[in-house]
Write a protein that holds these residues in place. Structure first.
Motif: not given
Length: 121
Positions: A1-4, A7-8, A13-16, A37-43
């Motif tokens: 997933m992308r940073i946006g 963030s959602r 926030p994307a900046r953080m 690109r972030y993996p799912e576990q980044a959440v």
């Protein structure tokens, strides 16, 4: 997933999120176009970081214990990560938090005392 999207999904926030990356707390991959690109576990990782930050831990300590967190819904540290140096850092941080709690308690009591004095019986 992308940073946006990250963030959602996390409310951070994307900046953080970029700051977390600068501090070594998140390691996104880079797509061919340079996008993060972030993996799912980044959440879950971001939720862990937020929880640790909200508890008052600095990013220096978070960065040292984050690799050893094992469960998404709980902070369970692998005993191997508790070096004498990290134990000393954690003790110092616990003392700092205790001092802050004592200060906040005094301030709360002073405010309540003031309110009681000006409010009358």
């Amino acid at each position: 997933m992308r940073i946006g999207e990250l963030s959602r999904r996390t409310g951070v926030p994307a900046r953080m999120l970029r700051y977390y990356e600068e501090q070594g707390l998140l390691q996104p991959e880079r797509a061919a176009n340079g996008y993060r690109r972030y993996p799912e576990q980044a959440v879950v990782r971001v939720q862990q970081i937020r929880g640790l930050l909200d508890s008052g831990l600095p990013t220096e300590i978070i960065g040292r214990i984050l690799p050893f967190l094992q469960q998404p819904g709980a902070i369970v540290m692998d005993p191997r990560c508790l070096t004498p140096e990290l134990a000393a850092l954690l003790r110092a941080e616990a003392e700092r938090i205790t001092a802050r709690i004592e200060c906040l308690t005094r301030n709360r009591d002073a405010l309540l005392g003031y309110l009681a004095a000006v409010s009358g019986p």
